[in-house]
Design an enzyme around this catalytic site. Structure first.
Site, PDB file in Angstrom:
ATOM      1  N   TYR A   1      31.936  34.072  59.513  1.00  0.00           N
ATOM      2  CA  TYR A   1      32.311  35.348  58.896  1.00  0.00           C
ATOM      3  C   TYR A   1      34.085  35.574  59.442  1.00  0.00           C
ATOM      4  CZ  TYR A   1      32.665  40.265  57.313  1.00  0.00           C
ATOM      5  OH  TYR A   1      32.826  41.453  56.649  1.00  0.00           O
TER       6      TYR A   1
ATOM      7  N   SER B   1      37.934  42.363  57.088  1.00  0.00           N
ATOM      8  CA  SER B   1      37.223  43.018  58.244  1.00  0.00           C
ATOM      9  C   SER B   1      37.697  42.854  59.487  1.00  0.00           C
ATOM     10  CB  SER B   1      35.754  42.221  58.573  1.00  0.00           C
ATOM     11  OG  SER B   1      35.158  42.744  59.737  1.00  0.00           O
TER      12      SER B   1
END
Length: 243
Positions: A165, A152
């Site tokens: 994350y 990501s």
């Protein structure tokens, strides 16, 4: 038969592929696309019902009946058993797609409980390490082993409140690049794919005010996974961004 953004041409015919987080979102779209391209699938997810629905869809579209593996990726010993089972049944593995991931809390780093931090690291990083550890020997037995891991743009660490994350994806990128550097003289290739904004449940949780219809569906990027998974792929250690 076709699926995703283009017609199926048998690019993965006869290939055996393991996909994690396969029951929905990007994982399910990739599974259906791979099946349309002729792959035999081993699908891993926690939700049995969703796996069974995906099984039905794949077979309705003419794909080979997949092997369903209901499994929590934090059961690391189970991942070791997966490698042994695949070796016994198939003798090799052609494709690994490490797609499963969790968002974790969007909150200041100082507010994160250690157990939640550990859970995000376990699913997003350690599970992929354990998959590599378990399945690398099988990928090396393929004539062209391929591994694709989903990362990501959050890995940059530039966004406040995305601590677990962001850190987990940055660690995953370092892990995959290290692995890729170690397999340069083999027939195995490992790469990262950053999907960008995609219409998924995780995206909706992260951006609740966003109109999901303004985003591309997971099917729109499935062909990128095919390109990184097929024998013709020459990339190794690269980060491919969906455009």
């Amino acid at each position: 038969m076709s699926n995703g953004t283009g017609p199926a041409t048998g690019r993965l015919e006869g290939r055996l592929a393991v996909i994690t987080g396969a029951s929905r979102g990007i994982g399910a779209a990739v599974a259906r696309r791979f099946a349309a391209e002729g792959a035999q699938l081993v699908l891993i997810a926690r939700t049995v019902g969703a796996l069974e629905e995906l099984d039905d869809a794949i077979r309705a579209e003419g794909g080979k009946q997949p092997v369903l593996v209901p499994h929590d990726l934090r059961d690391f010993d189970g991942l070791d058993r997966l490698g042994a089972s695949l070796h016994e049944r198939y003798g090799k593995l052609d494709i690994l797609v490490g797609n499963a991931g969790i968002l974790g809390p969007l909150t200041p780093v100082g507010h994160i409980s250690p157990d939640i931090w550990q859970e995000v690291m376990d699913v997003n990083v350690t599970a992929n390490f354990r998959l590599i550890r378990s399945l690398d020997p099988l990928l090396r037995l393929s004539d062209s082993g391929r591994a694709v891991f989903v990362t990501s743009g959050a890995s940059s660490g530039l966004n406040a409140y995305w601590g677990p994350y962001a850190v987990s994806k940055a660690a995953l990128e370092a892990l995959v690049r290290t692995y890729a550097a170690e397999i340069t003289k083999t027939k195995v290739k490992a790469n990262l794919l950053s999907p960008g904004p995609i219409r998924t449940m995780m995206r909706a949780a992260a951006f609740p005010g966003e109109d999901p219809q303004s985003l591309r569906p997971p099917e729109a990027i499935a062909d990128l996974f095919v390109a990184l998974a097929e024998p013709a792929c020459t990339k190794n250690g690269e980060l491919v961004e969906a455009r």
